[in-house]
Motif scaffolding. Structure first.
Motif, PDB file in Angstrom:
ATOM      1  N   GLY A   1       0.790  -1.230   0.000  1.00  0.00           N
ATOM      2  CA  GLY A   1       0.000   0.000   0.000  1.00  0.00           C
ATOM      3  C   GLY A   1       0.818   1.273   0.000  1.00  0.00           C
TER       4      GLY A   1
ATOM      5  N   TYR B   1       2.175   2.702  -2.655  1.00  0.00           N
ATOM      6  CA  TYR B   1       1.792   3.452  -3.848  1.00  0.00           C
ATOM      7  C   TYR B   1       0.436   2.951  -4.336  1.00  0.00           C
ATOM      8  N   SER B   2      -0.273   3.834  -5.022  1.00  0.00           N
ATOM      9  CA  SER B   2      -1.528   3.435  -5.651  1.00  0.00           C
ATOM     10  C   SER B   2      -1.232   2.928  -7.063  1.00  0.00           C
ATOM     11  N   LYS B   3      -1.953   1.874  -7.449  1.00  0.00           N
ATOM     12  CA  LYS B   3      -1.763   1.309  -8.792  1.00  0.00           C
ATOM     13  C   LYS B   3      -2.102   2.348  -9.862  1.00  0.00           C
ATOM     14  N   GLU B   4      -3.054   3.230  -9.576  1.00  0.00           N
ATOM     15  CA  GLU B   4      -3.433   4.251 -10.551  1.00  0.00           C
ATOM     16  C   GLU B   4      -2.293   5.231 -10.821  1.00  0.00           C
ATOM     17  N   HIS B   5      -1.406   5.402  -9.827  1.00  0.00           N
ATOM     18  CA  HIS B   5      -0.319   6.370  -9.971  1.00  0.00           C
ATOM     19  C   HIS B   5       0.882   5.796 -10.717  1.00  0.00           C
TER      20      HIS B   5
END
Length: 628
Positions: free
Chosen positions: A411, A413-417
């Motif tokens: 968690g 980093y966000s996968k979207e980023h």
């Protein structure tokens, strides 16, 4: 005897004298032409000589000093002092004036730029004799190494020879529309230099020329490739992003470990993607463990274990399978993990969920987690790894894969980023491994062939920008740290330079564009200190950074039609006079204006012919020969 010499001098002066100074305004003066010297030609010493014309040179005598000026224009006016009833010939009523700009002086039979003093009113003005004319157009001393590259366009008996030191210890610009002869000029210049020194061992040891060839004009894939210089004196690299069996250009591992290199390649954003990439490259446990077989197995085991035991509720159900799919994809390219499919199938078929917890086949949910991890360890460590396939590119790709799944699982980093950057990894990895090979650093610089041609004709548009930048940056940094005594020489030749030096590209981010231009601007501003010089050739000078064009020292200017290109030259090239600048749009094919430090004055010249075997591979197709 003395009387004979004196008489000859008087005759020469009487014939060559064309008028006198009538006005002086700084370096701009006005010369009134004698009325009996208005003919287009004069008879002198048994031969016809050309009279004054716009663009030619004159000599103004002031005592024992001789000042040289260039005729920039002329005009006429009517002599109002003649009586109205005077029926003399009309030509006698016309006064002809020349606008002359002073450019230098002759001292001890050597032309020197600049002015020591200005002429006075009524100082006589003369045509130049042969000796004086040759002095002005002699750009190299007798004892100086020089190369002949052509002749004056309108005086084909006058050779244009340039000093090797003045020309090649400088940045060079070659500009002109397509078909005007700029590629031919580039080939001629470097043919003369390489042909002059190719057999000298010191030259081979200390000089390197790297030619970035975007369109495949300077290297062809056959045994008769002698473009610019005989094949035995050059290395050729035919790079391709569409084929695996082409050449790969050698670069050291230090380039591959550079954050900027990967940021550019993967188009990383500054806020989140660049920090993520940096962690992939510098995390010690990643860097150390990707070097050994046990280390790689440990990384894979830890990643799968973390996904199965620490993954949050929002994590994809088969995230560990997605991870193994990435290792499988890497194996399909490299062959590094021969039995990865078996390992994946064991995990996929033997894994099930009981009461919301992951368990492995033959292990009951009531058993402790240690048994679970032990079984997982057995499966992962059954993986076979071929370390011989683990080059620098593969190593970094493993680091990025491991780190991506690790930070998403935990968690951080966000996968979207960071997902978009990670998704670009596969295609870019494929492209970069097709064009570059990581080898020992020493092997690159010590190669004894002076010319290196890098053919990018089969490289896609995006990589055409990246490859030259990587190569030029590496070589520049190498010379910057290792050539402080300036014993070595490097000349980076970029044909069609607007491809990588454009300031108006809309296909790339501002960050990448700034980095690209800043790199080449540093080379052109600071490279001289480290023996690194740049030669750029382009049909679109308007597209190229003004900083780069203005820092060039020598210019070969062919025909330019586009007004913006002509304005760019006028704005940034300080060596041109008005006559030369105005002739840019009407130059014939093969004609060019030479201006800069190697030439005392701008001259309009014609480049000498090259033998067919040395010509660039870019001649215009003769359509009718193909249609009959």
């Amino acid at each position: 005897m003395i009387n004979e010499v004196t008489n000859n001098n008087l005759v020469a002066e009487s014939v060559l004298k064309i008028g006198a100074v009538s006005e002086v305004k700084g370096k701009n003066i006005l010369v009134k032409v004698d009325k009996n010297k208005n003919a287009p030609h004069l008879l002198y010493d048994g031969r016809i000589i050309k009279n004054v014309s716009v663009g030619s040179y004159v000599k103004i005598g002031k005592g024992f000093n001789e000042v040289i000026g260039k005729i920039e224009g002329e005009f006429i006016s009517e002599d109002i002092n003649l009586e109205a009833n005077n029926y003399s010939a009309h030509r006698n009523k016309i006064k002809r004036f020349l606008n002359v700009t002073l450019v230098g002086y002759i001292e001890n039979n050597i032309f020197r730029q600049g002015l020591k003093e200005l002429p006075l009113i009524d100082n006589d003005c003369f045509l130049l004799n042969d000796l004086e004319f040759n002095c002005i157009h002699s750009f190299a001393r007798i004892d100086e190494d020089k190369i002949k590259i052509g002749t004056l366009l309108n005086e084909t008996n006058t050779r244009i020879e340039l000093g090797v030191d003045k020309l090649f210890a400088s940045h060079i610009g070659i500009f002109g529309n397509t078909g005007s002869g700029k590629s031919y000029t580039l080939s001629k210049i470097y043919y003369e230099l390489l042909n002059k020194y190719k057999d000298n061992q010191e030259f081979r040891n200390n000089a390197k020329f790297i030619l970035i060839d975007f369109n495949g004009e300077y290297a062809i894939e056959n045994e008769n490739d002698n473009i610019i210089i005989d094949k035995e004196f050059k290395n050729r690299f035919f790079l391709s992003t569409s084929k695996f069996d082409k050449d790969r250009f050698p670069i050291p591992e230090s380039v591959i470990n550079d954050l900027t290199f990967w940021s550019i390649l993967l188009k990383a954003t500054d806020q989140t993607q660049k920090p993520f990439l940096n962690s992939c490259l510098v995390k010690k446990y990643l860097v150390d463990n990707t070097k050994t077989e046990a280390g790689i197995k440990g990384l894979i085991y830890n990643t799968v274990a973390a996904i199965l035991t620490q993954g949050g509720k929002n994590l994809d159900k088969d995230f560990h399978i997605f991870f193994l799919d990435e290792i499988l994809r890497l194996n399909n390219i490299t062959g590094m993990f021969p039995n990865i499919k078996e390992v994946k199938n064991k995990l996929k078929s033997g894994l099930r969920i009981e009461f919301g917890q992951y368990t492995l086949y033959n292990i009951k949910s009531s058993d402790n987690s240690l048994a679970f991890l032990q079984r997982l360890n057995e499966i992962i460590y059954s993986l076979t790894i071929d370390l011989s396939k683990n080059n620098a590119f593969v190593k970094i790709r493993i680091q990025i894969i491991i780190n991506y799944f690790d930070v998403i699982t935990k968690g951080y980093y966000s996968k979207e980023h960071i997902g978009p950057l990670y998704n670009r990894l596969e295609s870019k990895f494929s492209e970069i491994t097709k064009v570059f090979a990581v080898i020992n650093e020493d092997k690159i610089i010590t190669n004894k062939k002076p010319l290196v041609v890098i053919n990018l004709n089969d490289v896609n548009v995006e990589m055409k920008k990246i490859i030259p930048l990587v190569i030029c940056k590496y070589y520049y940094e190498f010379f910057k740290t290792s050539n402080l005594d300036r014993q070595k020489y490097l000349n980076i030749i970029v044909d069609e330079a607007h491809n990588i030096l454009s300031r108006n590209s809309i296909r790339e981010s501002e960050t990448w564009k700034d980095y690209r231009l800043e790199t080449f601007e540093e080379i052109i501003k600071e490279g001289r200190k480290f023996g690194v010089f740049l030669t750029i050739s382009s049909q679109r000078p308007y597209d190229i950074s003004d900083t780069i064009i203005s820092q060039l020292h020598n210019y070969f200017l062919h025909r330019l039609i586009n007004n913006k290109d002509i304005e760019a030259i006028g704005r940034t090239v300080s060596y041109l006079d008005k006559i030369s600048f105005d002739s840019l749009s009407i130059l014939p094919q093969g004609g060019c204006i030479l201006a800069g430090l190697s030439a005392d004055l701008p001259v309009v010249m014609k480049i000498d012919k090259l033998l067919d075997q040395y010509k660039p591979h870019n001649e215009t197709i003769v359509l009718t020969s193909k249609w009959k």
